[in-house]
Design an enzyme around this catalytic site. Structure first.
Site, PDB file in Angstrom:
ATOM      1  N   GLY A 112       0.788  -1.227   0.000  1.00  8.32           N
ATOM      2  CA  GLY A 112       0.000   0.000   0.000  1.00  8.32           C
ATOM      3  C   GLY A 112       0.815   1.268   0.000  1.00  8.32           C
ATOM      4  O   GLY A 112       0.277   2.362   0.188  1.00  8.32           O
ATOM      5  N   PRO A 116       5.260  -4.615  -1.346  1.00  6.97           N
ATOM      6  CA  PRO A 116       5.087  -3.489  -2.263  1.00  6.97           C
ATOM      7  C   PRO A 116       4.809  -3.952  -3.686  1.00  6.97           C
ATOM      8  O   PRO A 116       5.362  -4.952  -4.144  1.00  6.97           O
ATOM      9  CB  PRO A 116       6.433  -2.765  -2.179  1.00  6.97           C
ATOM     10  CG  PRO A 116       7.413  -3.841  -1.825  1.00  6.97           C
ATOM     11  CD  PRO A 116       6.660  -4.797  -0.932  1.00  6.97           C
ATOM     12  N   ARG A 165       2.708  -1.347  -6.247  1.00 12.05           N
ATOM     13  CA  ARG A 165       2.613  -0.036  -6.886  1.00 12.05           C
ATOM     14  C   ARG A 165       3.913   0.762  -6.754  1.00 12.05           C
ATOM     15  O   ARG A 165       4.373   1.384  -7.711  1.00 12.05           O
ATOM     16  CB  ARG A 165       1.461   0.746  -6.249  1.00 12.05           C
ATOM     17  CG  ARG A 165       1.173   2.097  -6.892  1.00 12.05           C
ATOM     18  CD  ARG A 165       0.272   2.938  -5.982  1.00 12.05           C
ATOM     19  NE  ARG A 165      -0.847   2.196  -5.441  1.00 12.05           N
ATOM     20  CZ  ARG A 165      -2.061   2.168  -5.971  1.00 12.05           C
ATOM     21  NH1 ARG A 165      -2.313   2.870  -7.061  1.00 12.05           N
ATOM     22  NH2 ARG A 165      -3.027   1.460  -5.405  1.00 12.05           N
ATOM     23  N   CYS A 182     -16.720   3.379 -26.236  1.00 10.54           N
ATOM     24  CA  CYS A 182     -18.104   3.848 -26.309  1.00 10.54           C
ATOM     25  C   CYS A 182     -18.707   3.968 -24.913  1.00 10.54           C
ATOM     26  O   CYS A 182     -19.626   3.236 -24.532  1.00 10.54           O
ATOM     27  CB  CYS A 182     -18.922   2.899 -27.181  1.00 10.54           C
ATOM     28  SG  CYS A 182     -20.521   3.573 -27.654  1.00 10.54           S
ATOM     29  N   TYR A 207      -1.313  -1.339 -12.015  1.00 13.58           N
ATOM     30  CA  TYR A 207      -2.770  -1.429 -12.161  1.00 13.58           C
ATOM     31  C   TYR A 207      -3.270  -0.790 -13.452  1.00 13.58           C
ATOM     32  O   TYR A 207      -4.346  -0.195 -13.494  1.00 13.58           O
ATOM     33  CB  TYR A 207      -3.479  -0.841 -10.932  1.00 13.58           C
ATOM     34  CG  TYR A 207      -3.026  -1.495  -9.659  1.00 13.58           C
ATOM     35  CD1 TYR A 207      -3.397  -2.806  -9.368  1.00 13.58           C
ATOM     36  CD2 TYR A 207      -2.170  -0.840  -8.773  1.00 13.58           C
ATOM     37  CE1 TYR A 207      -2.941  -3.442  -8.226  1.00 13.58           C
ATOM     38  CE2 TYR A 207      -1.707  -1.463  -7.629  1.00 13.58           C
ATOM     39  CZ  TYR A 207      -2.097  -2.758  -7.360  1.00 13.58           C
ATOM     40  OH  TYR A 207      -1.638  -3.385  -6.230  1.00 13.58           O
TER      41      TYR A 207
END
Length: 421
Positions: A237, A280, A282, A349, A379
């Site tokens: 996080g 870890p 991200r 769309c 992500y």
């Protein structure tokens, strides 16, 4: 920042022109600074070595995974956190040591449990009382398990990525006694051995306070239960910088503050220091990745808005629609003043297919230009879809002035490969 403009006014990464990458390999394409990924991993290693505590660092596969990424993780001596059969399969295909893999997830299927057991993974992270029974039923030998507990800490982040509070689909509540029941069930089981406890309080956390509070709560709870564990895993996080004003988690000082607090707490409690784990994802790959797009239609609504449309969208960049996440864009092929405020829109769309609202770009931006969206290493590819039958982008690692393709662009044929005729 992993990118900068060269003397020709072209945006570069590791000395390579991103305009050249876009022209040579097409768009959308995600490019990573491989050395930056490696350096992030090494920073965590150095920070923990300075603490004097026994530790392990596991890369969270869900942030971004592929065979070459897993190999890089192994080369930098990290362990691996997986949350599905697919992530486990990818790790095994990459030759990753199974004993260094940890299986997470709030609803592991019977098939996934059997698959993980057959491949002798390091340990399961238990997320429910029912899971204890399932693993014990299918195991033939001793299985190491870690209990994911909820400490009741609410990290100050988006509600969709908070996970440590009591009302969560993840983990076992300390306050409401589920964590204690889980310990009892593991101790009464035939094959399971309790290795430690795990907690993950959320994502995109910039400071240390929530991690320190979590560690203290869990250590005190373990002391009350009279249990000494090998491992205290604080999860992941750790936040990164997406736009100006964001602060990345301060790895060196942050890990020092957390480990100092843990050492102080175990001294007060009179217990042995457990191995400290973190996961870890991200913060390893997020800022190292950039997505390249080609500009298409530009639509200006007088006195209302100016839309700059790109050749990708929410199929490869879902986080804006999902979390109202903020990003920064740069013009790739010219270094000009960002004197205009526009909305960068995807081509799918959906009216919600917006990449950046109020993006700052040069007013000269036109069809055929290339844009770079920064901090898309985590992500993005891992959350990509084929919505609107869009093809998933190619992915490159850049290092020493060379581009190495690690994921090929999805072909039209691959879009229908599983269809029946």
């Amino acid at each position: 920042m992993t990118v900068k403009y060269n003397q020709n006014g072209e945006l570069t990464m590791d000395g390579i022109s991103l305009k050249t990458i876009a022209q040579s390999f097409g768009t959308p394409t995600i490019v990573y600074d491989e050395l930056q990924i490696r350096e992030q991993m090494r920073r965590y290693h150095r920070a923990f070595k300075d603490s004097g505590l026994k530790y392990n660092i596991s890369y969270a596969s869900k942030a971004f995974t592929c065979i070459q990424m897993v190999k890089l993780v192994a080369e930098e001596d990290l362990q691996l956190d997986v949350v599905s059969e697919g992530e486990l399969y990818t790790a095994l295909e990459a030759g990753f040591e199974p004993s260094r893999i940890h299986f997470h997830g709030n609803n592991k299927t019977k098939h996934e449990i059997r698959y993980a057991l057959e491949n002798n993974i390091g340990y399961f992270v238990i997320d429910s009382l029912e899971e204890i029974e399932l693993i014990d039923r299918y195991a033939n030998d001793t299985v190491q398990v870690v209990l994911r507990v909820n400490p009741g800490v609410e990290a100050h982040t988006h509600e969709f990525i908070q996970t440590g509070q009591e009302d969560s689909k993840f983990g076992l509540s300390i306050q409401y006694g589920l964590a204690k029941k889980a310990i009892d069930k593991v101790q009464q089981s035939k094959h399971l051995k309790l290795k430690g406890v795990h907690c993950h309080i959320g994502s995109q956390i910039e400071g240390t306070e929530a991690f320190i509070e979590t560690a203290k709560i869990v250590l005190r709870w373990l002391k009350e239960q009279g249990i000494q564990v090998e491992l205290l895993n604080l999860g992941g996080g750790f936040g990164i910088k997406y736009v100006e004003g964001d602060e990345s988690f301060p790895i060196e000082s942050g890990i020092k503050d957390i480990t100092d607090a843990i050492k102080s707490e175990i001294k007060v409690l009179g217990i042995d220091a457990p191995e400290i784990g973190i996961e870890p994802g991200r913060s390893i790959v997020g800022e190292a990745g950039v997505t390249l797009y080609e500009v298409g239609t530009i639509k200006e609504i007088p006195e209302i808005n100016k839309y700059v449309s790109i050749d990708g969208g929410m199929s490869d960049h879902i986080r804006t629609a999902l979390y109202d996440a903020k990003y920064q864009a740069l013009l790739v092929n010219r270094n000009e003043e960002a004197d205009d405020s526009v909305t960068i829109a995807g081509k799918l769309c959906e009216s919600g297919d917006i990449i950046i609202k109020d993006a700052k770009l040069p007013s000269s931006v036109k069809r055929g230009d290339y844009l770079a969206i920064l901090s898309t290493g985590a992500y993005h590819y891992s959350m990509a879809s084929n919505y609107n039958q869009m093809q998933k982008p190619s992915v490159f690692f850049l290092k020493d002035g060379k581009a190495r393709e690690v994921i090929k662009r999805q072909s039209l044929r691959q879009l229908i490969i599983n269809d029946t005729k």
